[in-house]
Design a protein around this motif. Structure first.
Motif, mmCIF file in Angstrom:
data_model
loop_
_atom_site.group_PDB
_atom_site.id
_atom_site.type_symbol
_atom_site.label_atom_id
_atom_site.label_comp_id
_atom_site.label_asym_id
_atom_site.label_seq_id
_atom_site.Cartn_x
_atom_site.Cartn_y
_atom_site.Cartn_z
ATOM 1 N N LEU A 12 3.782 3.846 -5.742
ATOM 2 C CA LEU A 12 2.687 2.972 -6.161
ATOM 3 C C LEU A 12 2.312 2.000 -5.043
ATOM 4 O O LEU A 12 1.123 1.856 -4.708
ATOM 5 C CB LEU A 12 3.083 2.200 -7.418
ATOM 6 C CG LEU A 12 2.032 1.202 -7.935
ATOM 7 C CD1 LEU A 12 0.750 1.919 -8.334
ATOM 8 C CD2 LEU A 12 2.588 0.403 -9.114
ATOM 9 N N ALA A 13 3.310 1.336 -4.467
ATOM 10 C CA ALA A 13 3.042 0.371 -3.396
ATOM 11 C C ALA A 13 2.403 1.050 -2.187
ATOM 12 O O ALA A 13 1.437 0.535 -1.603
ATOM 13 C CB ALA A 13 4.345 -0.319 -2.985
ATOM 14 N N ILE A 16 -1.292 2.093 -2.969
ATOM 15 C CA ILE A 16 -2.192 0.931 -2.919
ATOM 16 C C ILE A 16 -2.524 0.595 -1.468
ATOM 17 O O ILE A 16 -3.683 0.356 -1.107
ATOM 18 C CB ILE A 16 -1.558 -0.281 -3.627
ATOM 19 C CG1 ILE A 16 -1.463 -0.034 -5.134
ATOM 20 C CG2 ILE A 16 -2.361 -1.556 -3.350
ATOM 21 C CD1 ILE A 16 -0.660 -1.085 -5.885
ATOM 22 N N LEU A 17 -1.499 0.614 -0.618
ATOM 23 C CA LEU A 17 -1.689 0.292 0.798
ATOM 24 C C LEU A 17 -2.583 1.322 1.479
ATOM 25 O O LEU A 17 -3.508 0.969 2.215
ATOM 26 C CB LEU A 17 -0.323 0.235 1.486
ATOM 27 C CG LEU A 17 -0.290 -0.274 2.923
ATOM 28 C CD1 LEU A 17 -0.825 -1.698 2.995
ATOM 29 C CD2 LEU A 17 1.136 -0.220 3.463
ATOM 30 N N THR A 19 -4.782 3.341 0.129
ATOM 31 C CA THR A 19 -6.147 3.309 -0.410
ATOM 32 C C THR A 19 -6.926 2.107 0.109
ATOM 33 O O THR A 19 -8.108 2.213 0.436
ATOM 34 C CB THR A 19 -6.115 3.265 -1.950
ATOM 35 O OG1 THR A 19 -5.372 4.392 -2.429
ATOM 36 C CG2 THR A 19 -7.516 3.301 -2.525
ATOM 37 N N SER A 20 -6.273 0.975 0.209
ATOM 38 C CA SER A 20 -6.971 -0.254 0.596
ATOM 39 C C SER A 20 -7.212 -0.355 2.094
ATOM 40 O O SER A 20 -8.108 -1.087 2.531
ATOM 41 C CB SER A 20 -6.184 -1.485 0.118
ATOM 42 O OG SER A 20 -4.891 -1.498 0.689
ATOM 43 N N GLY A 202 -2.503 3.844 -8.131
ATOM 44 C CA GLY A 202 -2.575 3.209 -6.813
ATOM 45 C C GLY A 202 -3.957 3.299 -6.196
ATOM 46 O O GLY A 202 -4.417 2.362 -5.537
ATOM 47 N N LEU A 203 -4.639 4.419 -6.417
ATOM 48 C CA LEU A 203 -6.003 4.583 -5.911
ATOM 49 C C LEU A 203 -6.938 3.530 -6.516
ATOM 50 O O LEU A 203 -7.748 2.921 -5.808
ATOM 51 C CB LEU A 203 -6.520 5.983 -6.249
ATOM 52 C CG LEU A 203 -6.028 7.143 -5.381
ATOM 53 C CD1 LEU A 203 -6.351 8.475 -6.042
ATOM 54 C CD2 LEU A 203 -6.655 7.076 -3.996
ATOM 55 N N LEU A 205 -6.082 0.553 -7.981
ATOM 56 C CA LEU A 205 -5.699 -0.797 -7.555
ATOM 57 C C LEU A 205 -6.005 -1.026 -6.078
ATOM 58 O O LEU A 205 -6.420 -2.117 -5.679
ATOM 59 C CB LEU A 205 -4.208 -1.018 -7.832
ATOM 60 C CG LEU A 205 -3.778 -0.985 -9.303
ATOM 61 C CD1 LEU A 205 -2.266 -1.150 -9.418
ATOM 62 C CD2 LEU A 205 -4.496 -2.064 -10.097
ATOM 63 N N GLY A 206 -5.804 0.011 -5.263
ATOM 64 C CA GLY A 206 -6.078 -0.103 -3.830
ATOM 65 C C GLY A 206 -7.547 -0.315 -3.537
ATOM 66 O O GLY A 206 -7.908 -1.072 -2.625
ATOM 67 N N GLN A 207 -8.409 0.343 -4.289
ATOM 68 C CA GLN A 207 -9.848 0.162 -4.087
ATOM 69 C C GLN A 207 -10.271 -1.253 -4.467
ATOM 70 O O GLN A 207 -11.107 -1.863 -3.784
ATOM 71 C CB GLN A 207 -10.628 1.186 -4.914
ATOM 72 C CG GLN A 207 -12.136 1.143 -4.698
ATOM 73 C CD GLN A 207 -12.547 1.390 -3.263
ATOM 74 O OE1 GLN A 207 -12.005 2.280 -2.605
ATOM 75 N NE2 GLN A 207 -13.476 0.594 -2.763
ATOM 76 N N LEU A 209 -8.368 -3.865 -4.211
ATOM 77 C CA LEU A 209 -7.877 -4.711 -3.117
ATOM 78 C C LEU A 209 -8.788 -4.610 -1.899
ATOM 79 O O LEU A 209 -9.101 -5.625 -1.263
ATOM 80 C CB LEU A 209 -6.451 -4.295 -2.753
ATOM 81 C CG LEU A 209 -5.787 -5.045 -1.591
ATOM 82 C CD1 LEU A 209 -5.720 -6.542 -1.877
ATOM 83 C CD2 LEU A 209 -4.394 -4.495 -1.323
#
Length: 242
Positions: A12-13, A16-17, A19-20, A202-203, A205-207, A209
């Motif tokens: 997950l972490a 997120i990284l 994707t962002s 994660g995709l 949440l990353g977007q 962010l």
């Protein structure tokens, strides 16, 4: 159960990284995946999930891709990859990792002190060459691109888009090479499948962010990842020497 929860948290972490920013999955995930899996399994899970993320994002970022830059980086990496294989075969990889770690940390410090270089066609090919060489020698494609993009002051949209497109190219080659020459296992594909729902969270949440990151924060994140990559290589190489 605890190991599975840890695995999901790592993915997950890292998702997120990735994707962002367009990069960072390997830097974030690989050291921790090595605590749970054999090196070959950890590497293949990393590649598969990075590919899933990049393929999921490519349509969204397609308009931000600098196609000319991407082509030069890809061509350079194809030329550099065989040289990385030769390095892996004939050079002490531990010493090489140590040198790359010191160089990476040193250049990142210079970037923090406003090191700036002008983008040229030759340098575009050159950074691709170095990335391809490091991919096949120590399995780390991203840091040369990050150093180059940060020092030429490209905007965050272009950095993310070019990185995502490049990773599709380089990781497809890496995965095919791994499966062909080293084989794979059922565990790799099962755990990759288990992680897919986490990756898609994660995709999202990353977007979110990415939309909130300004250019200054984005650059700071690049510096953080570069230092982290350097420290990981440093710890790995010193640990092997001891």
């Amino acid at each position: 159960m605890q190991e599975l929860l840890l695995y999901f948290f790592i993915i997950l972490a890292a998702a997120i990284l990735q994707t962002s920013t367009g990069f960072g999955f390997s830097i974030m995930a690989t050291p921790f995946l090595l605590l749970l899996f054999l090196p070959q399994e950890a590497m293949q899970i990393n590649i598969i999930l990075s590919l899933v993320i990049s393929l999921s994002l490519i349509w969204k970022v397609r308009q931000d891709i600098d196609v000319a830059l991407l082509k030069k980086v890809m061509i350079g990496s194809v030329v550099g990859a065989p040289f990385g294989s030769l390095l892996f075969a004939f050079v002490n990889v531990t010493t090489f990792k140590l040198l790359i770690a010191i160089l990476l940390i040193g250049l990142t410090i210079l970037l923090m002190k406003n090191l700036s270089i002008q983008q040229t066609s030759g340098r575009d090919y050159g950074v691709g060459f170095i990335s391809g060489m490091l991919t096949t020698s120590i399995g780390m494609a991203g840091p040369p691109l990050l150093l180059y993009f940060a020092s030429t002051h490209r905007n965050k949209e272009t950095i993310r888009a070019v990185s995502i497109a490049y990773y599709i190219f380089i990781y497809l080659i890496s995965l095919l090479s791994q499966v062909t020459f080293e084989g794979t296992s059922k565990m790799v594909w099962l755990y990759s499948m288990y992680a897919l729902p986490i990756v898609f969270i994660g995709l999202i949440l990353g977007q979110i962010l990415f939309n909130r990151l300004n250019q200054k924060l984005f650059r700071s994140l690049i510096y953080l990842l570069l230092v982290a990559a350097g420290l990981i290589l440093l710890i790995q190489s010193i640990g092997t020497m001891l």
